[in-house]
Motif scaffolding. Structure first.
Motif, PDB file in Angstrom:
ATOM      1  N   TYR A  36       0.810  -0.808  -0.423  1.00  0.00           N
ATOM      2  CA  TYR A  36       0.227  -0.113   0.096  1.00  0.00           C
ATOM      3  C   TYR A  36       0.833   1.361   0.043  1.00  0.00           C
ATOM      4  CZ  TYR A  36      -4.081  -3.346   1.136  1.00  0.00           C
ATOM      5  OH  TYR A  36      -4.551  -4.091   1.228  1.00  0.00           O
ATOM      6  N   LYS A  37       2.513   1.237  -0.792  1.00  0.00           N
ATOM      7  CA  LYS A  37       2.974   2.189  -0.898  1.00  0.00           C
ATOM      8  C   LYS A  37       1.557   3.566  -1.676  1.00  0.00           C
ATOM      9  CE  LYS A  37       7.261   0.329  -0.838  1.00  0.00           C
ATOM     10  NZ  LYS A  37       8.663  -0.548  -2.194  1.00  0.00           N
ATOM     11  N   GLY A  38       1.946   5.065  -1.097  1.00  0.00           N
ATOM     12  CA  GLY A  38       1.358   6.039  -1.839  1.00  0.00           C
ATOM     13  C   GLY A  38      -0.374   5.849  -2.069  1.00  0.00           C
ATOM     14  N   ASN A  39       0.118   5.520  -1.261  1.00  0.00           N
ATOM     15  CA  ASN A  39      -1.720   5.510  -0.698  1.00  0.00           C
ATOM     16  C   ASN A  39      -2.682   6.723   0.152  1.00  0.00           C
ATOM     17  OD1 ASN A  39      -0.992   4.879   1.893  1.00  0.00           O
ATOM     18  ND2 ASN A  39      -2.679   4.093   2.406  1.00  0.00           N
ATOM     19  N   TYR A  40      -1.703   7.441   0.603  1.00  0.00           N
ATOM     20  CA  TYR A  40      -1.777   8.906   0.979  1.00  0.00           C
ATOM     21  C   TYR A  40      -2.105   9.681  -0.321  1.00  0.00           C
ATOM     22  CZ  TYR A  40      -0.021   7.380   5.869  1.00  0.00           C
ATOM     23  OH  TYR A  40       0.281   6.355   6.669  1.00  0.00           O
ATOM     24  N   TRP A  41      -1.530   9.874  -1.197  1.00  0.00           N
ATOM     25  CA  TRP A  41      -2.049  10.356  -2.761  1.00  0.00           C
ATOM     26  C   TRP A  41      -3.033   9.981  -2.871  1.00  0.00           C
ATOM     27  CZ3 TRP A  41       0.725  14.698  -3.117  1.00  0.00           C
ATOM     28  CH2 TRP A  41       1.992  13.930  -3.100  1.00  0.00           C
ATOM     29  N   VAL A  42      -4.163   8.967  -2.219  1.00  0.00           N
ATOM     30  CA  VAL A  42      -5.016   8.168  -3.305  1.00  0.00           C
ATOM     31  C   VAL A  42      -6.008   8.876  -2.013  1.00  0.00           C
ATOM     32  CG1 VAL A  42      -6.814   7.286  -3.096  1.00  0.00           C
ATOM     33  CG2 VAL A  42      -4.672   6.744  -3.766  1.00  0.00           C
ATOM     34  N   LEU A  43      -5.979   9.275  -0.997  1.00  0.00           N
ATOM     35  CA  LEU A  43      -6.582   9.997   0.940  1.00  0.00           C
ATOM     36  C   LEU A  43      -6.740  11.539   0.466  1.00  0.00           C
ATOM     37  CD1 LEU A  43      -8.390  10.556   3.242  1.00  0.00           C
ATOM     38  CD2 LEU A  43      -5.980  10.377   4.657  1.00  0.00           C
ATOM     39  N   ILE A  44      -5.216  12.367  -0.165  1.00  0.00           N
ATOM     40  CA  ILE A  44      -5.060  13.676  -0.452  1.00  0.00           C
ATOM     41  C   ILE A  44      -6.428  13.905  -1.268  1.00  0.00           C
ATOM     42  CG2 ILE A  44      -3.506  15.681  -0.957  1.00  0.00           C
ATOM     43  CD1 ILE A  44      -1.573  14.135   0.773  1.00  0.00           C
ATOM     44  N   ALA A  45      -6.059  13.575  -2.443  1.00  0.00           N
ATOM     45  CA  ALA A  45      -6.886  13.040  -3.935  1.00  0.00           C
ATOM     46  C   ALA A  45      -8.801  13.085  -3.280  1.00  0.00           C
ATOM     47  CB  ALA A  45      -6.704  12.672  -4.957  1.00  0.00           C
ATOM     48  N   PHE A  46      -8.676  12.379  -2.687  1.00  0.00           N
ATOM     49  CA  PHE A  46     -10.001  12.022  -1.808  1.00  0.00           C
ATOM     50  C   PHE A  46     -10.740  13.901  -1.125  1.00  0.00           C
ATOM     51  CE2 PHE A  46     -13.096  10.931   0.796  1.00  0.00           C
ATOM     52  CZ  PHE A  46     -14.713   9.735  -0.108  1.00  0.00           C
ATOM     53  N   LEU A  47      -9.975  14.022  -0.521  1.00  0.00           N
ATOM     54  CA  LEU A  47     -10.035  15.261  -0.113  1.00  0.00           C
ATOM     55  C   LEU A  47     -10.331  16.415  -0.330  1.00  0.00           C
ATOM     56  CD1 LEU A  47      -8.737  13.805   3.655  1.00  0.00           C
ATOM     57  CD2 LEU A  47     -10.775  13.999   3.297  1.00  0.00           C
ATOM     58  N   SER A  48      -9.866  16.238  -1.610  1.00  0.00           N
ATOM     59  CA  SER A  48      -9.422  17.596  -2.290  1.00  0.00           C
ATOM     60  C   SER A  48     -10.433  17.705  -3.031  1.00  0.00           C
ATOM     61  CB  SER A  48      -8.228  17.636  -3.131  1.00  0.00           C
ATOM     62  OG  SER A  48      -6.812  17.783  -2.333  1.00  0.00           O
ATOM     63  N   PHE A  49     -10.869  16.769  -3.383  1.00  0.00           N
ATOM     64  CA  PHE A  49     -12.322  16.691  -4.303  1.00  0.00           C
ATOM     65  C   PHE A  49     -13.603  16.686  -3.467  1.00  0.00           C
ATOM     66  CE2 PHE A  49     -15.939  14.379  -5.947  1.00  0.00           C
ATOM     67  CZ  PHE A  49     -16.321  14.141  -7.188  1.00  0.00           C
ATOM     68  N   ILE A  50     -13.705  16.262  -2.315  1.00  0.00           N
ATOM     69  CA  ILE A  50     -14.867  17.115  -1.170  1.00  0.00           C
ATOM     70  C   ILE A  50     -14.711  18.277  -0.823  1.00  0.00           C
ATOM     71  CG2 ILE A  50     -15.898  16.254   1.106  1.00  0.00           C
ATOM     72  CD1 ILE A  50     -16.470  13.330  -0.976  1.00  0.00           C
ATOM     73  N   GLY A  51     -13.773  18.981  -0.628  1.00  0.00           N
ATOM     74  CA  GLY A  51     -13.223  19.911  -0.210  1.00  0.00           C
ATOM     75  C   GLY A  51     -13.548  20.872  -1.576  1.00  0.00           C
ATOM     76  N   LEU A  52     -13.286  20.867  -3.089  1.00  0.00           N
ATOM     77  CA  LEU A  52     -13.445  21.260  -4.231  1.00  0.00           C
ATOM     78  C   LEU A  52     -15.313  21.151  -4.082  1.00  0.00           C
ATOM     79  CD1 LEU A  52     -12.971  22.549  -6.372  1.00  0.00           C
ATOM     80  CD2 LEU A  52     -12.686  20.976  -7.676  1.00  0.00           C
ATOM     81  N   LEU A  53     -15.583  20.001  -3.695  1.00  0.00           N
ATOM     82  CA  LEU A  53     -17.999  20.034  -4.337  1.00  0.00           C
ATOM     83  C   LEU A  53     -17.917  21.102  -2.951  1.00  0.00           C
ATOM     84  CD1 LEU A  53     -18.330  16.617  -4.549  1.00  0.00           C
ATOM     85  CD2 LEU A  53     -18.465  17.954  -6.276  1.00  0.00           C
ATOM     86  N   PHE A  54     -17.548  21.431  -2.220  1.00  0.00           N
ATOM     87  CA  PHE A  54     -18.358  21.774  -1.022  1.00  0.00           C
ATOM     88  C   PHE A  54     -17.760  23.710  -1.214  1.00  0.00           C
ATOM     89  CE2 PHE A  54     -18.177  18.734   2.085  1.00  0.00           C
ATOM     90  CZ  PHE A  54     -19.385  18.554   3.087  1.00  0.00           C
ATOM     91  N   ILE A  55     -16.786  23.367  -1.922  1.00  0.00           N
ATOM     92  CA  ILE A  55     -16.625  25.134  -2.678  1.00  0.00           C
ATOM     93  C   ILE A  55     -17.278  25.505  -3.375  1.00  0.00           C
ATOM     94  CG2 ILE A  55     -14.941  26.871  -3.807  1.00  0.00           C
ATOM     95  CD1 ILE A  55     -12.434  25.293  -2.280  1.00  0.00           C
ATOM     96  N   LEU A  56     -17.206  24.144  -4.817  1.00  0.00           N
ATOM     97  CA  LEU A  56     -18.717  24.858  -5.541  1.00  0.00           C
ATOM     98  C   LEU A  56     -19.904  24.828  -5.223  1.00  0.00           C
ATOM     99  CD1 LEU A  56     -17.446  22.781  -8.098  1.00  0.00           C
ATOM    100  CD2 LEU A  56     -17.122  24.603  -8.246  1.00  0.00           C
ATOM    101  N   LYS A  57     -20.744  24.164  -4.061  1.00  0.00           N
ATOM    102  CA  LYS A  57     -21.737  24.377  -3.799  1.00  0.00           C
ATOM    103  C   LYS A  57     -22.208  26.064  -3.013  1.00  0.00           C
ATOM    104  CE  LYS A  57     -24.595  22.646   0.105  1.00  0.00           C
ATOM    105  NZ  LYS A  57     -24.833  21.617   0.852  1.00  0.00           N
ATOM    106  N   GLY A  58     -21.029  26.234  -2.333  1.00  0.00           N
ATOM    107  CA  GLY A  58     -21.203  27.438  -1.863  1.00  0.00           C
ATOM    108  C   GLY A  58     -21.510  28.263  -2.889  1.00  0.00           C
ATOM    109  N   PHE A  59     -20.112  29.369  -4.115  1.00  0.00           N
ATOM    110  CA  PHE A  59     -20.409  29.813  -5.190  1.00  0.00           C
ATOM    111  C   PHE A  59     -22.253  29.804  -5.633  1.00  0.00           C
ATOM    112  CE2 PHE A  59     -15.584  29.952  -5.527  1.00  0.00           C
ATOM    113  CZ  PHE A  59     -15.143  31.521  -4.833  1.00  0.00           C
TER     114      PHE A  59
END
Length: 62
Positions: A36-59
């Motif tokens: 499971y090397k590099g699984n932190y990148w998947v977590l960072i990408a997932f959290l970034s995507f969720i954050g982007l959805l919240f930002i878009l919802k706000g706009f």
């Protein structure tokens, strides 16, 4: 509402479940490091995507 017996059972179950999960994780830690090397990148990408959805919802709400 829950009875006191149900609450006691839930607390005991949660404690036992967490203890078993910690034991199993410690037992397989070498395998996790190998497969499971590099699984932190998947977590960072997932959290970034969720954050982007919240930002878009706000706009788009305005």
């Amino acid at each position: 509402m829950l009875s006191s017996g149900q609450i006691n059972f839930a607390i005991c179950f949660i404690v036992a479940f967490v203890a078993v999960m910690i034991y199993v994780y410690r037992k397989d830690i070498k395998l996790h490091k190998t497969y499971y090397k590099g699984n932190y990148w998947v977590l960072i990408a997932f959290l970034s995507f969720i954050g982007l959805l919240f930002i878009l919802k706000g706009f788009l709400k305005n």
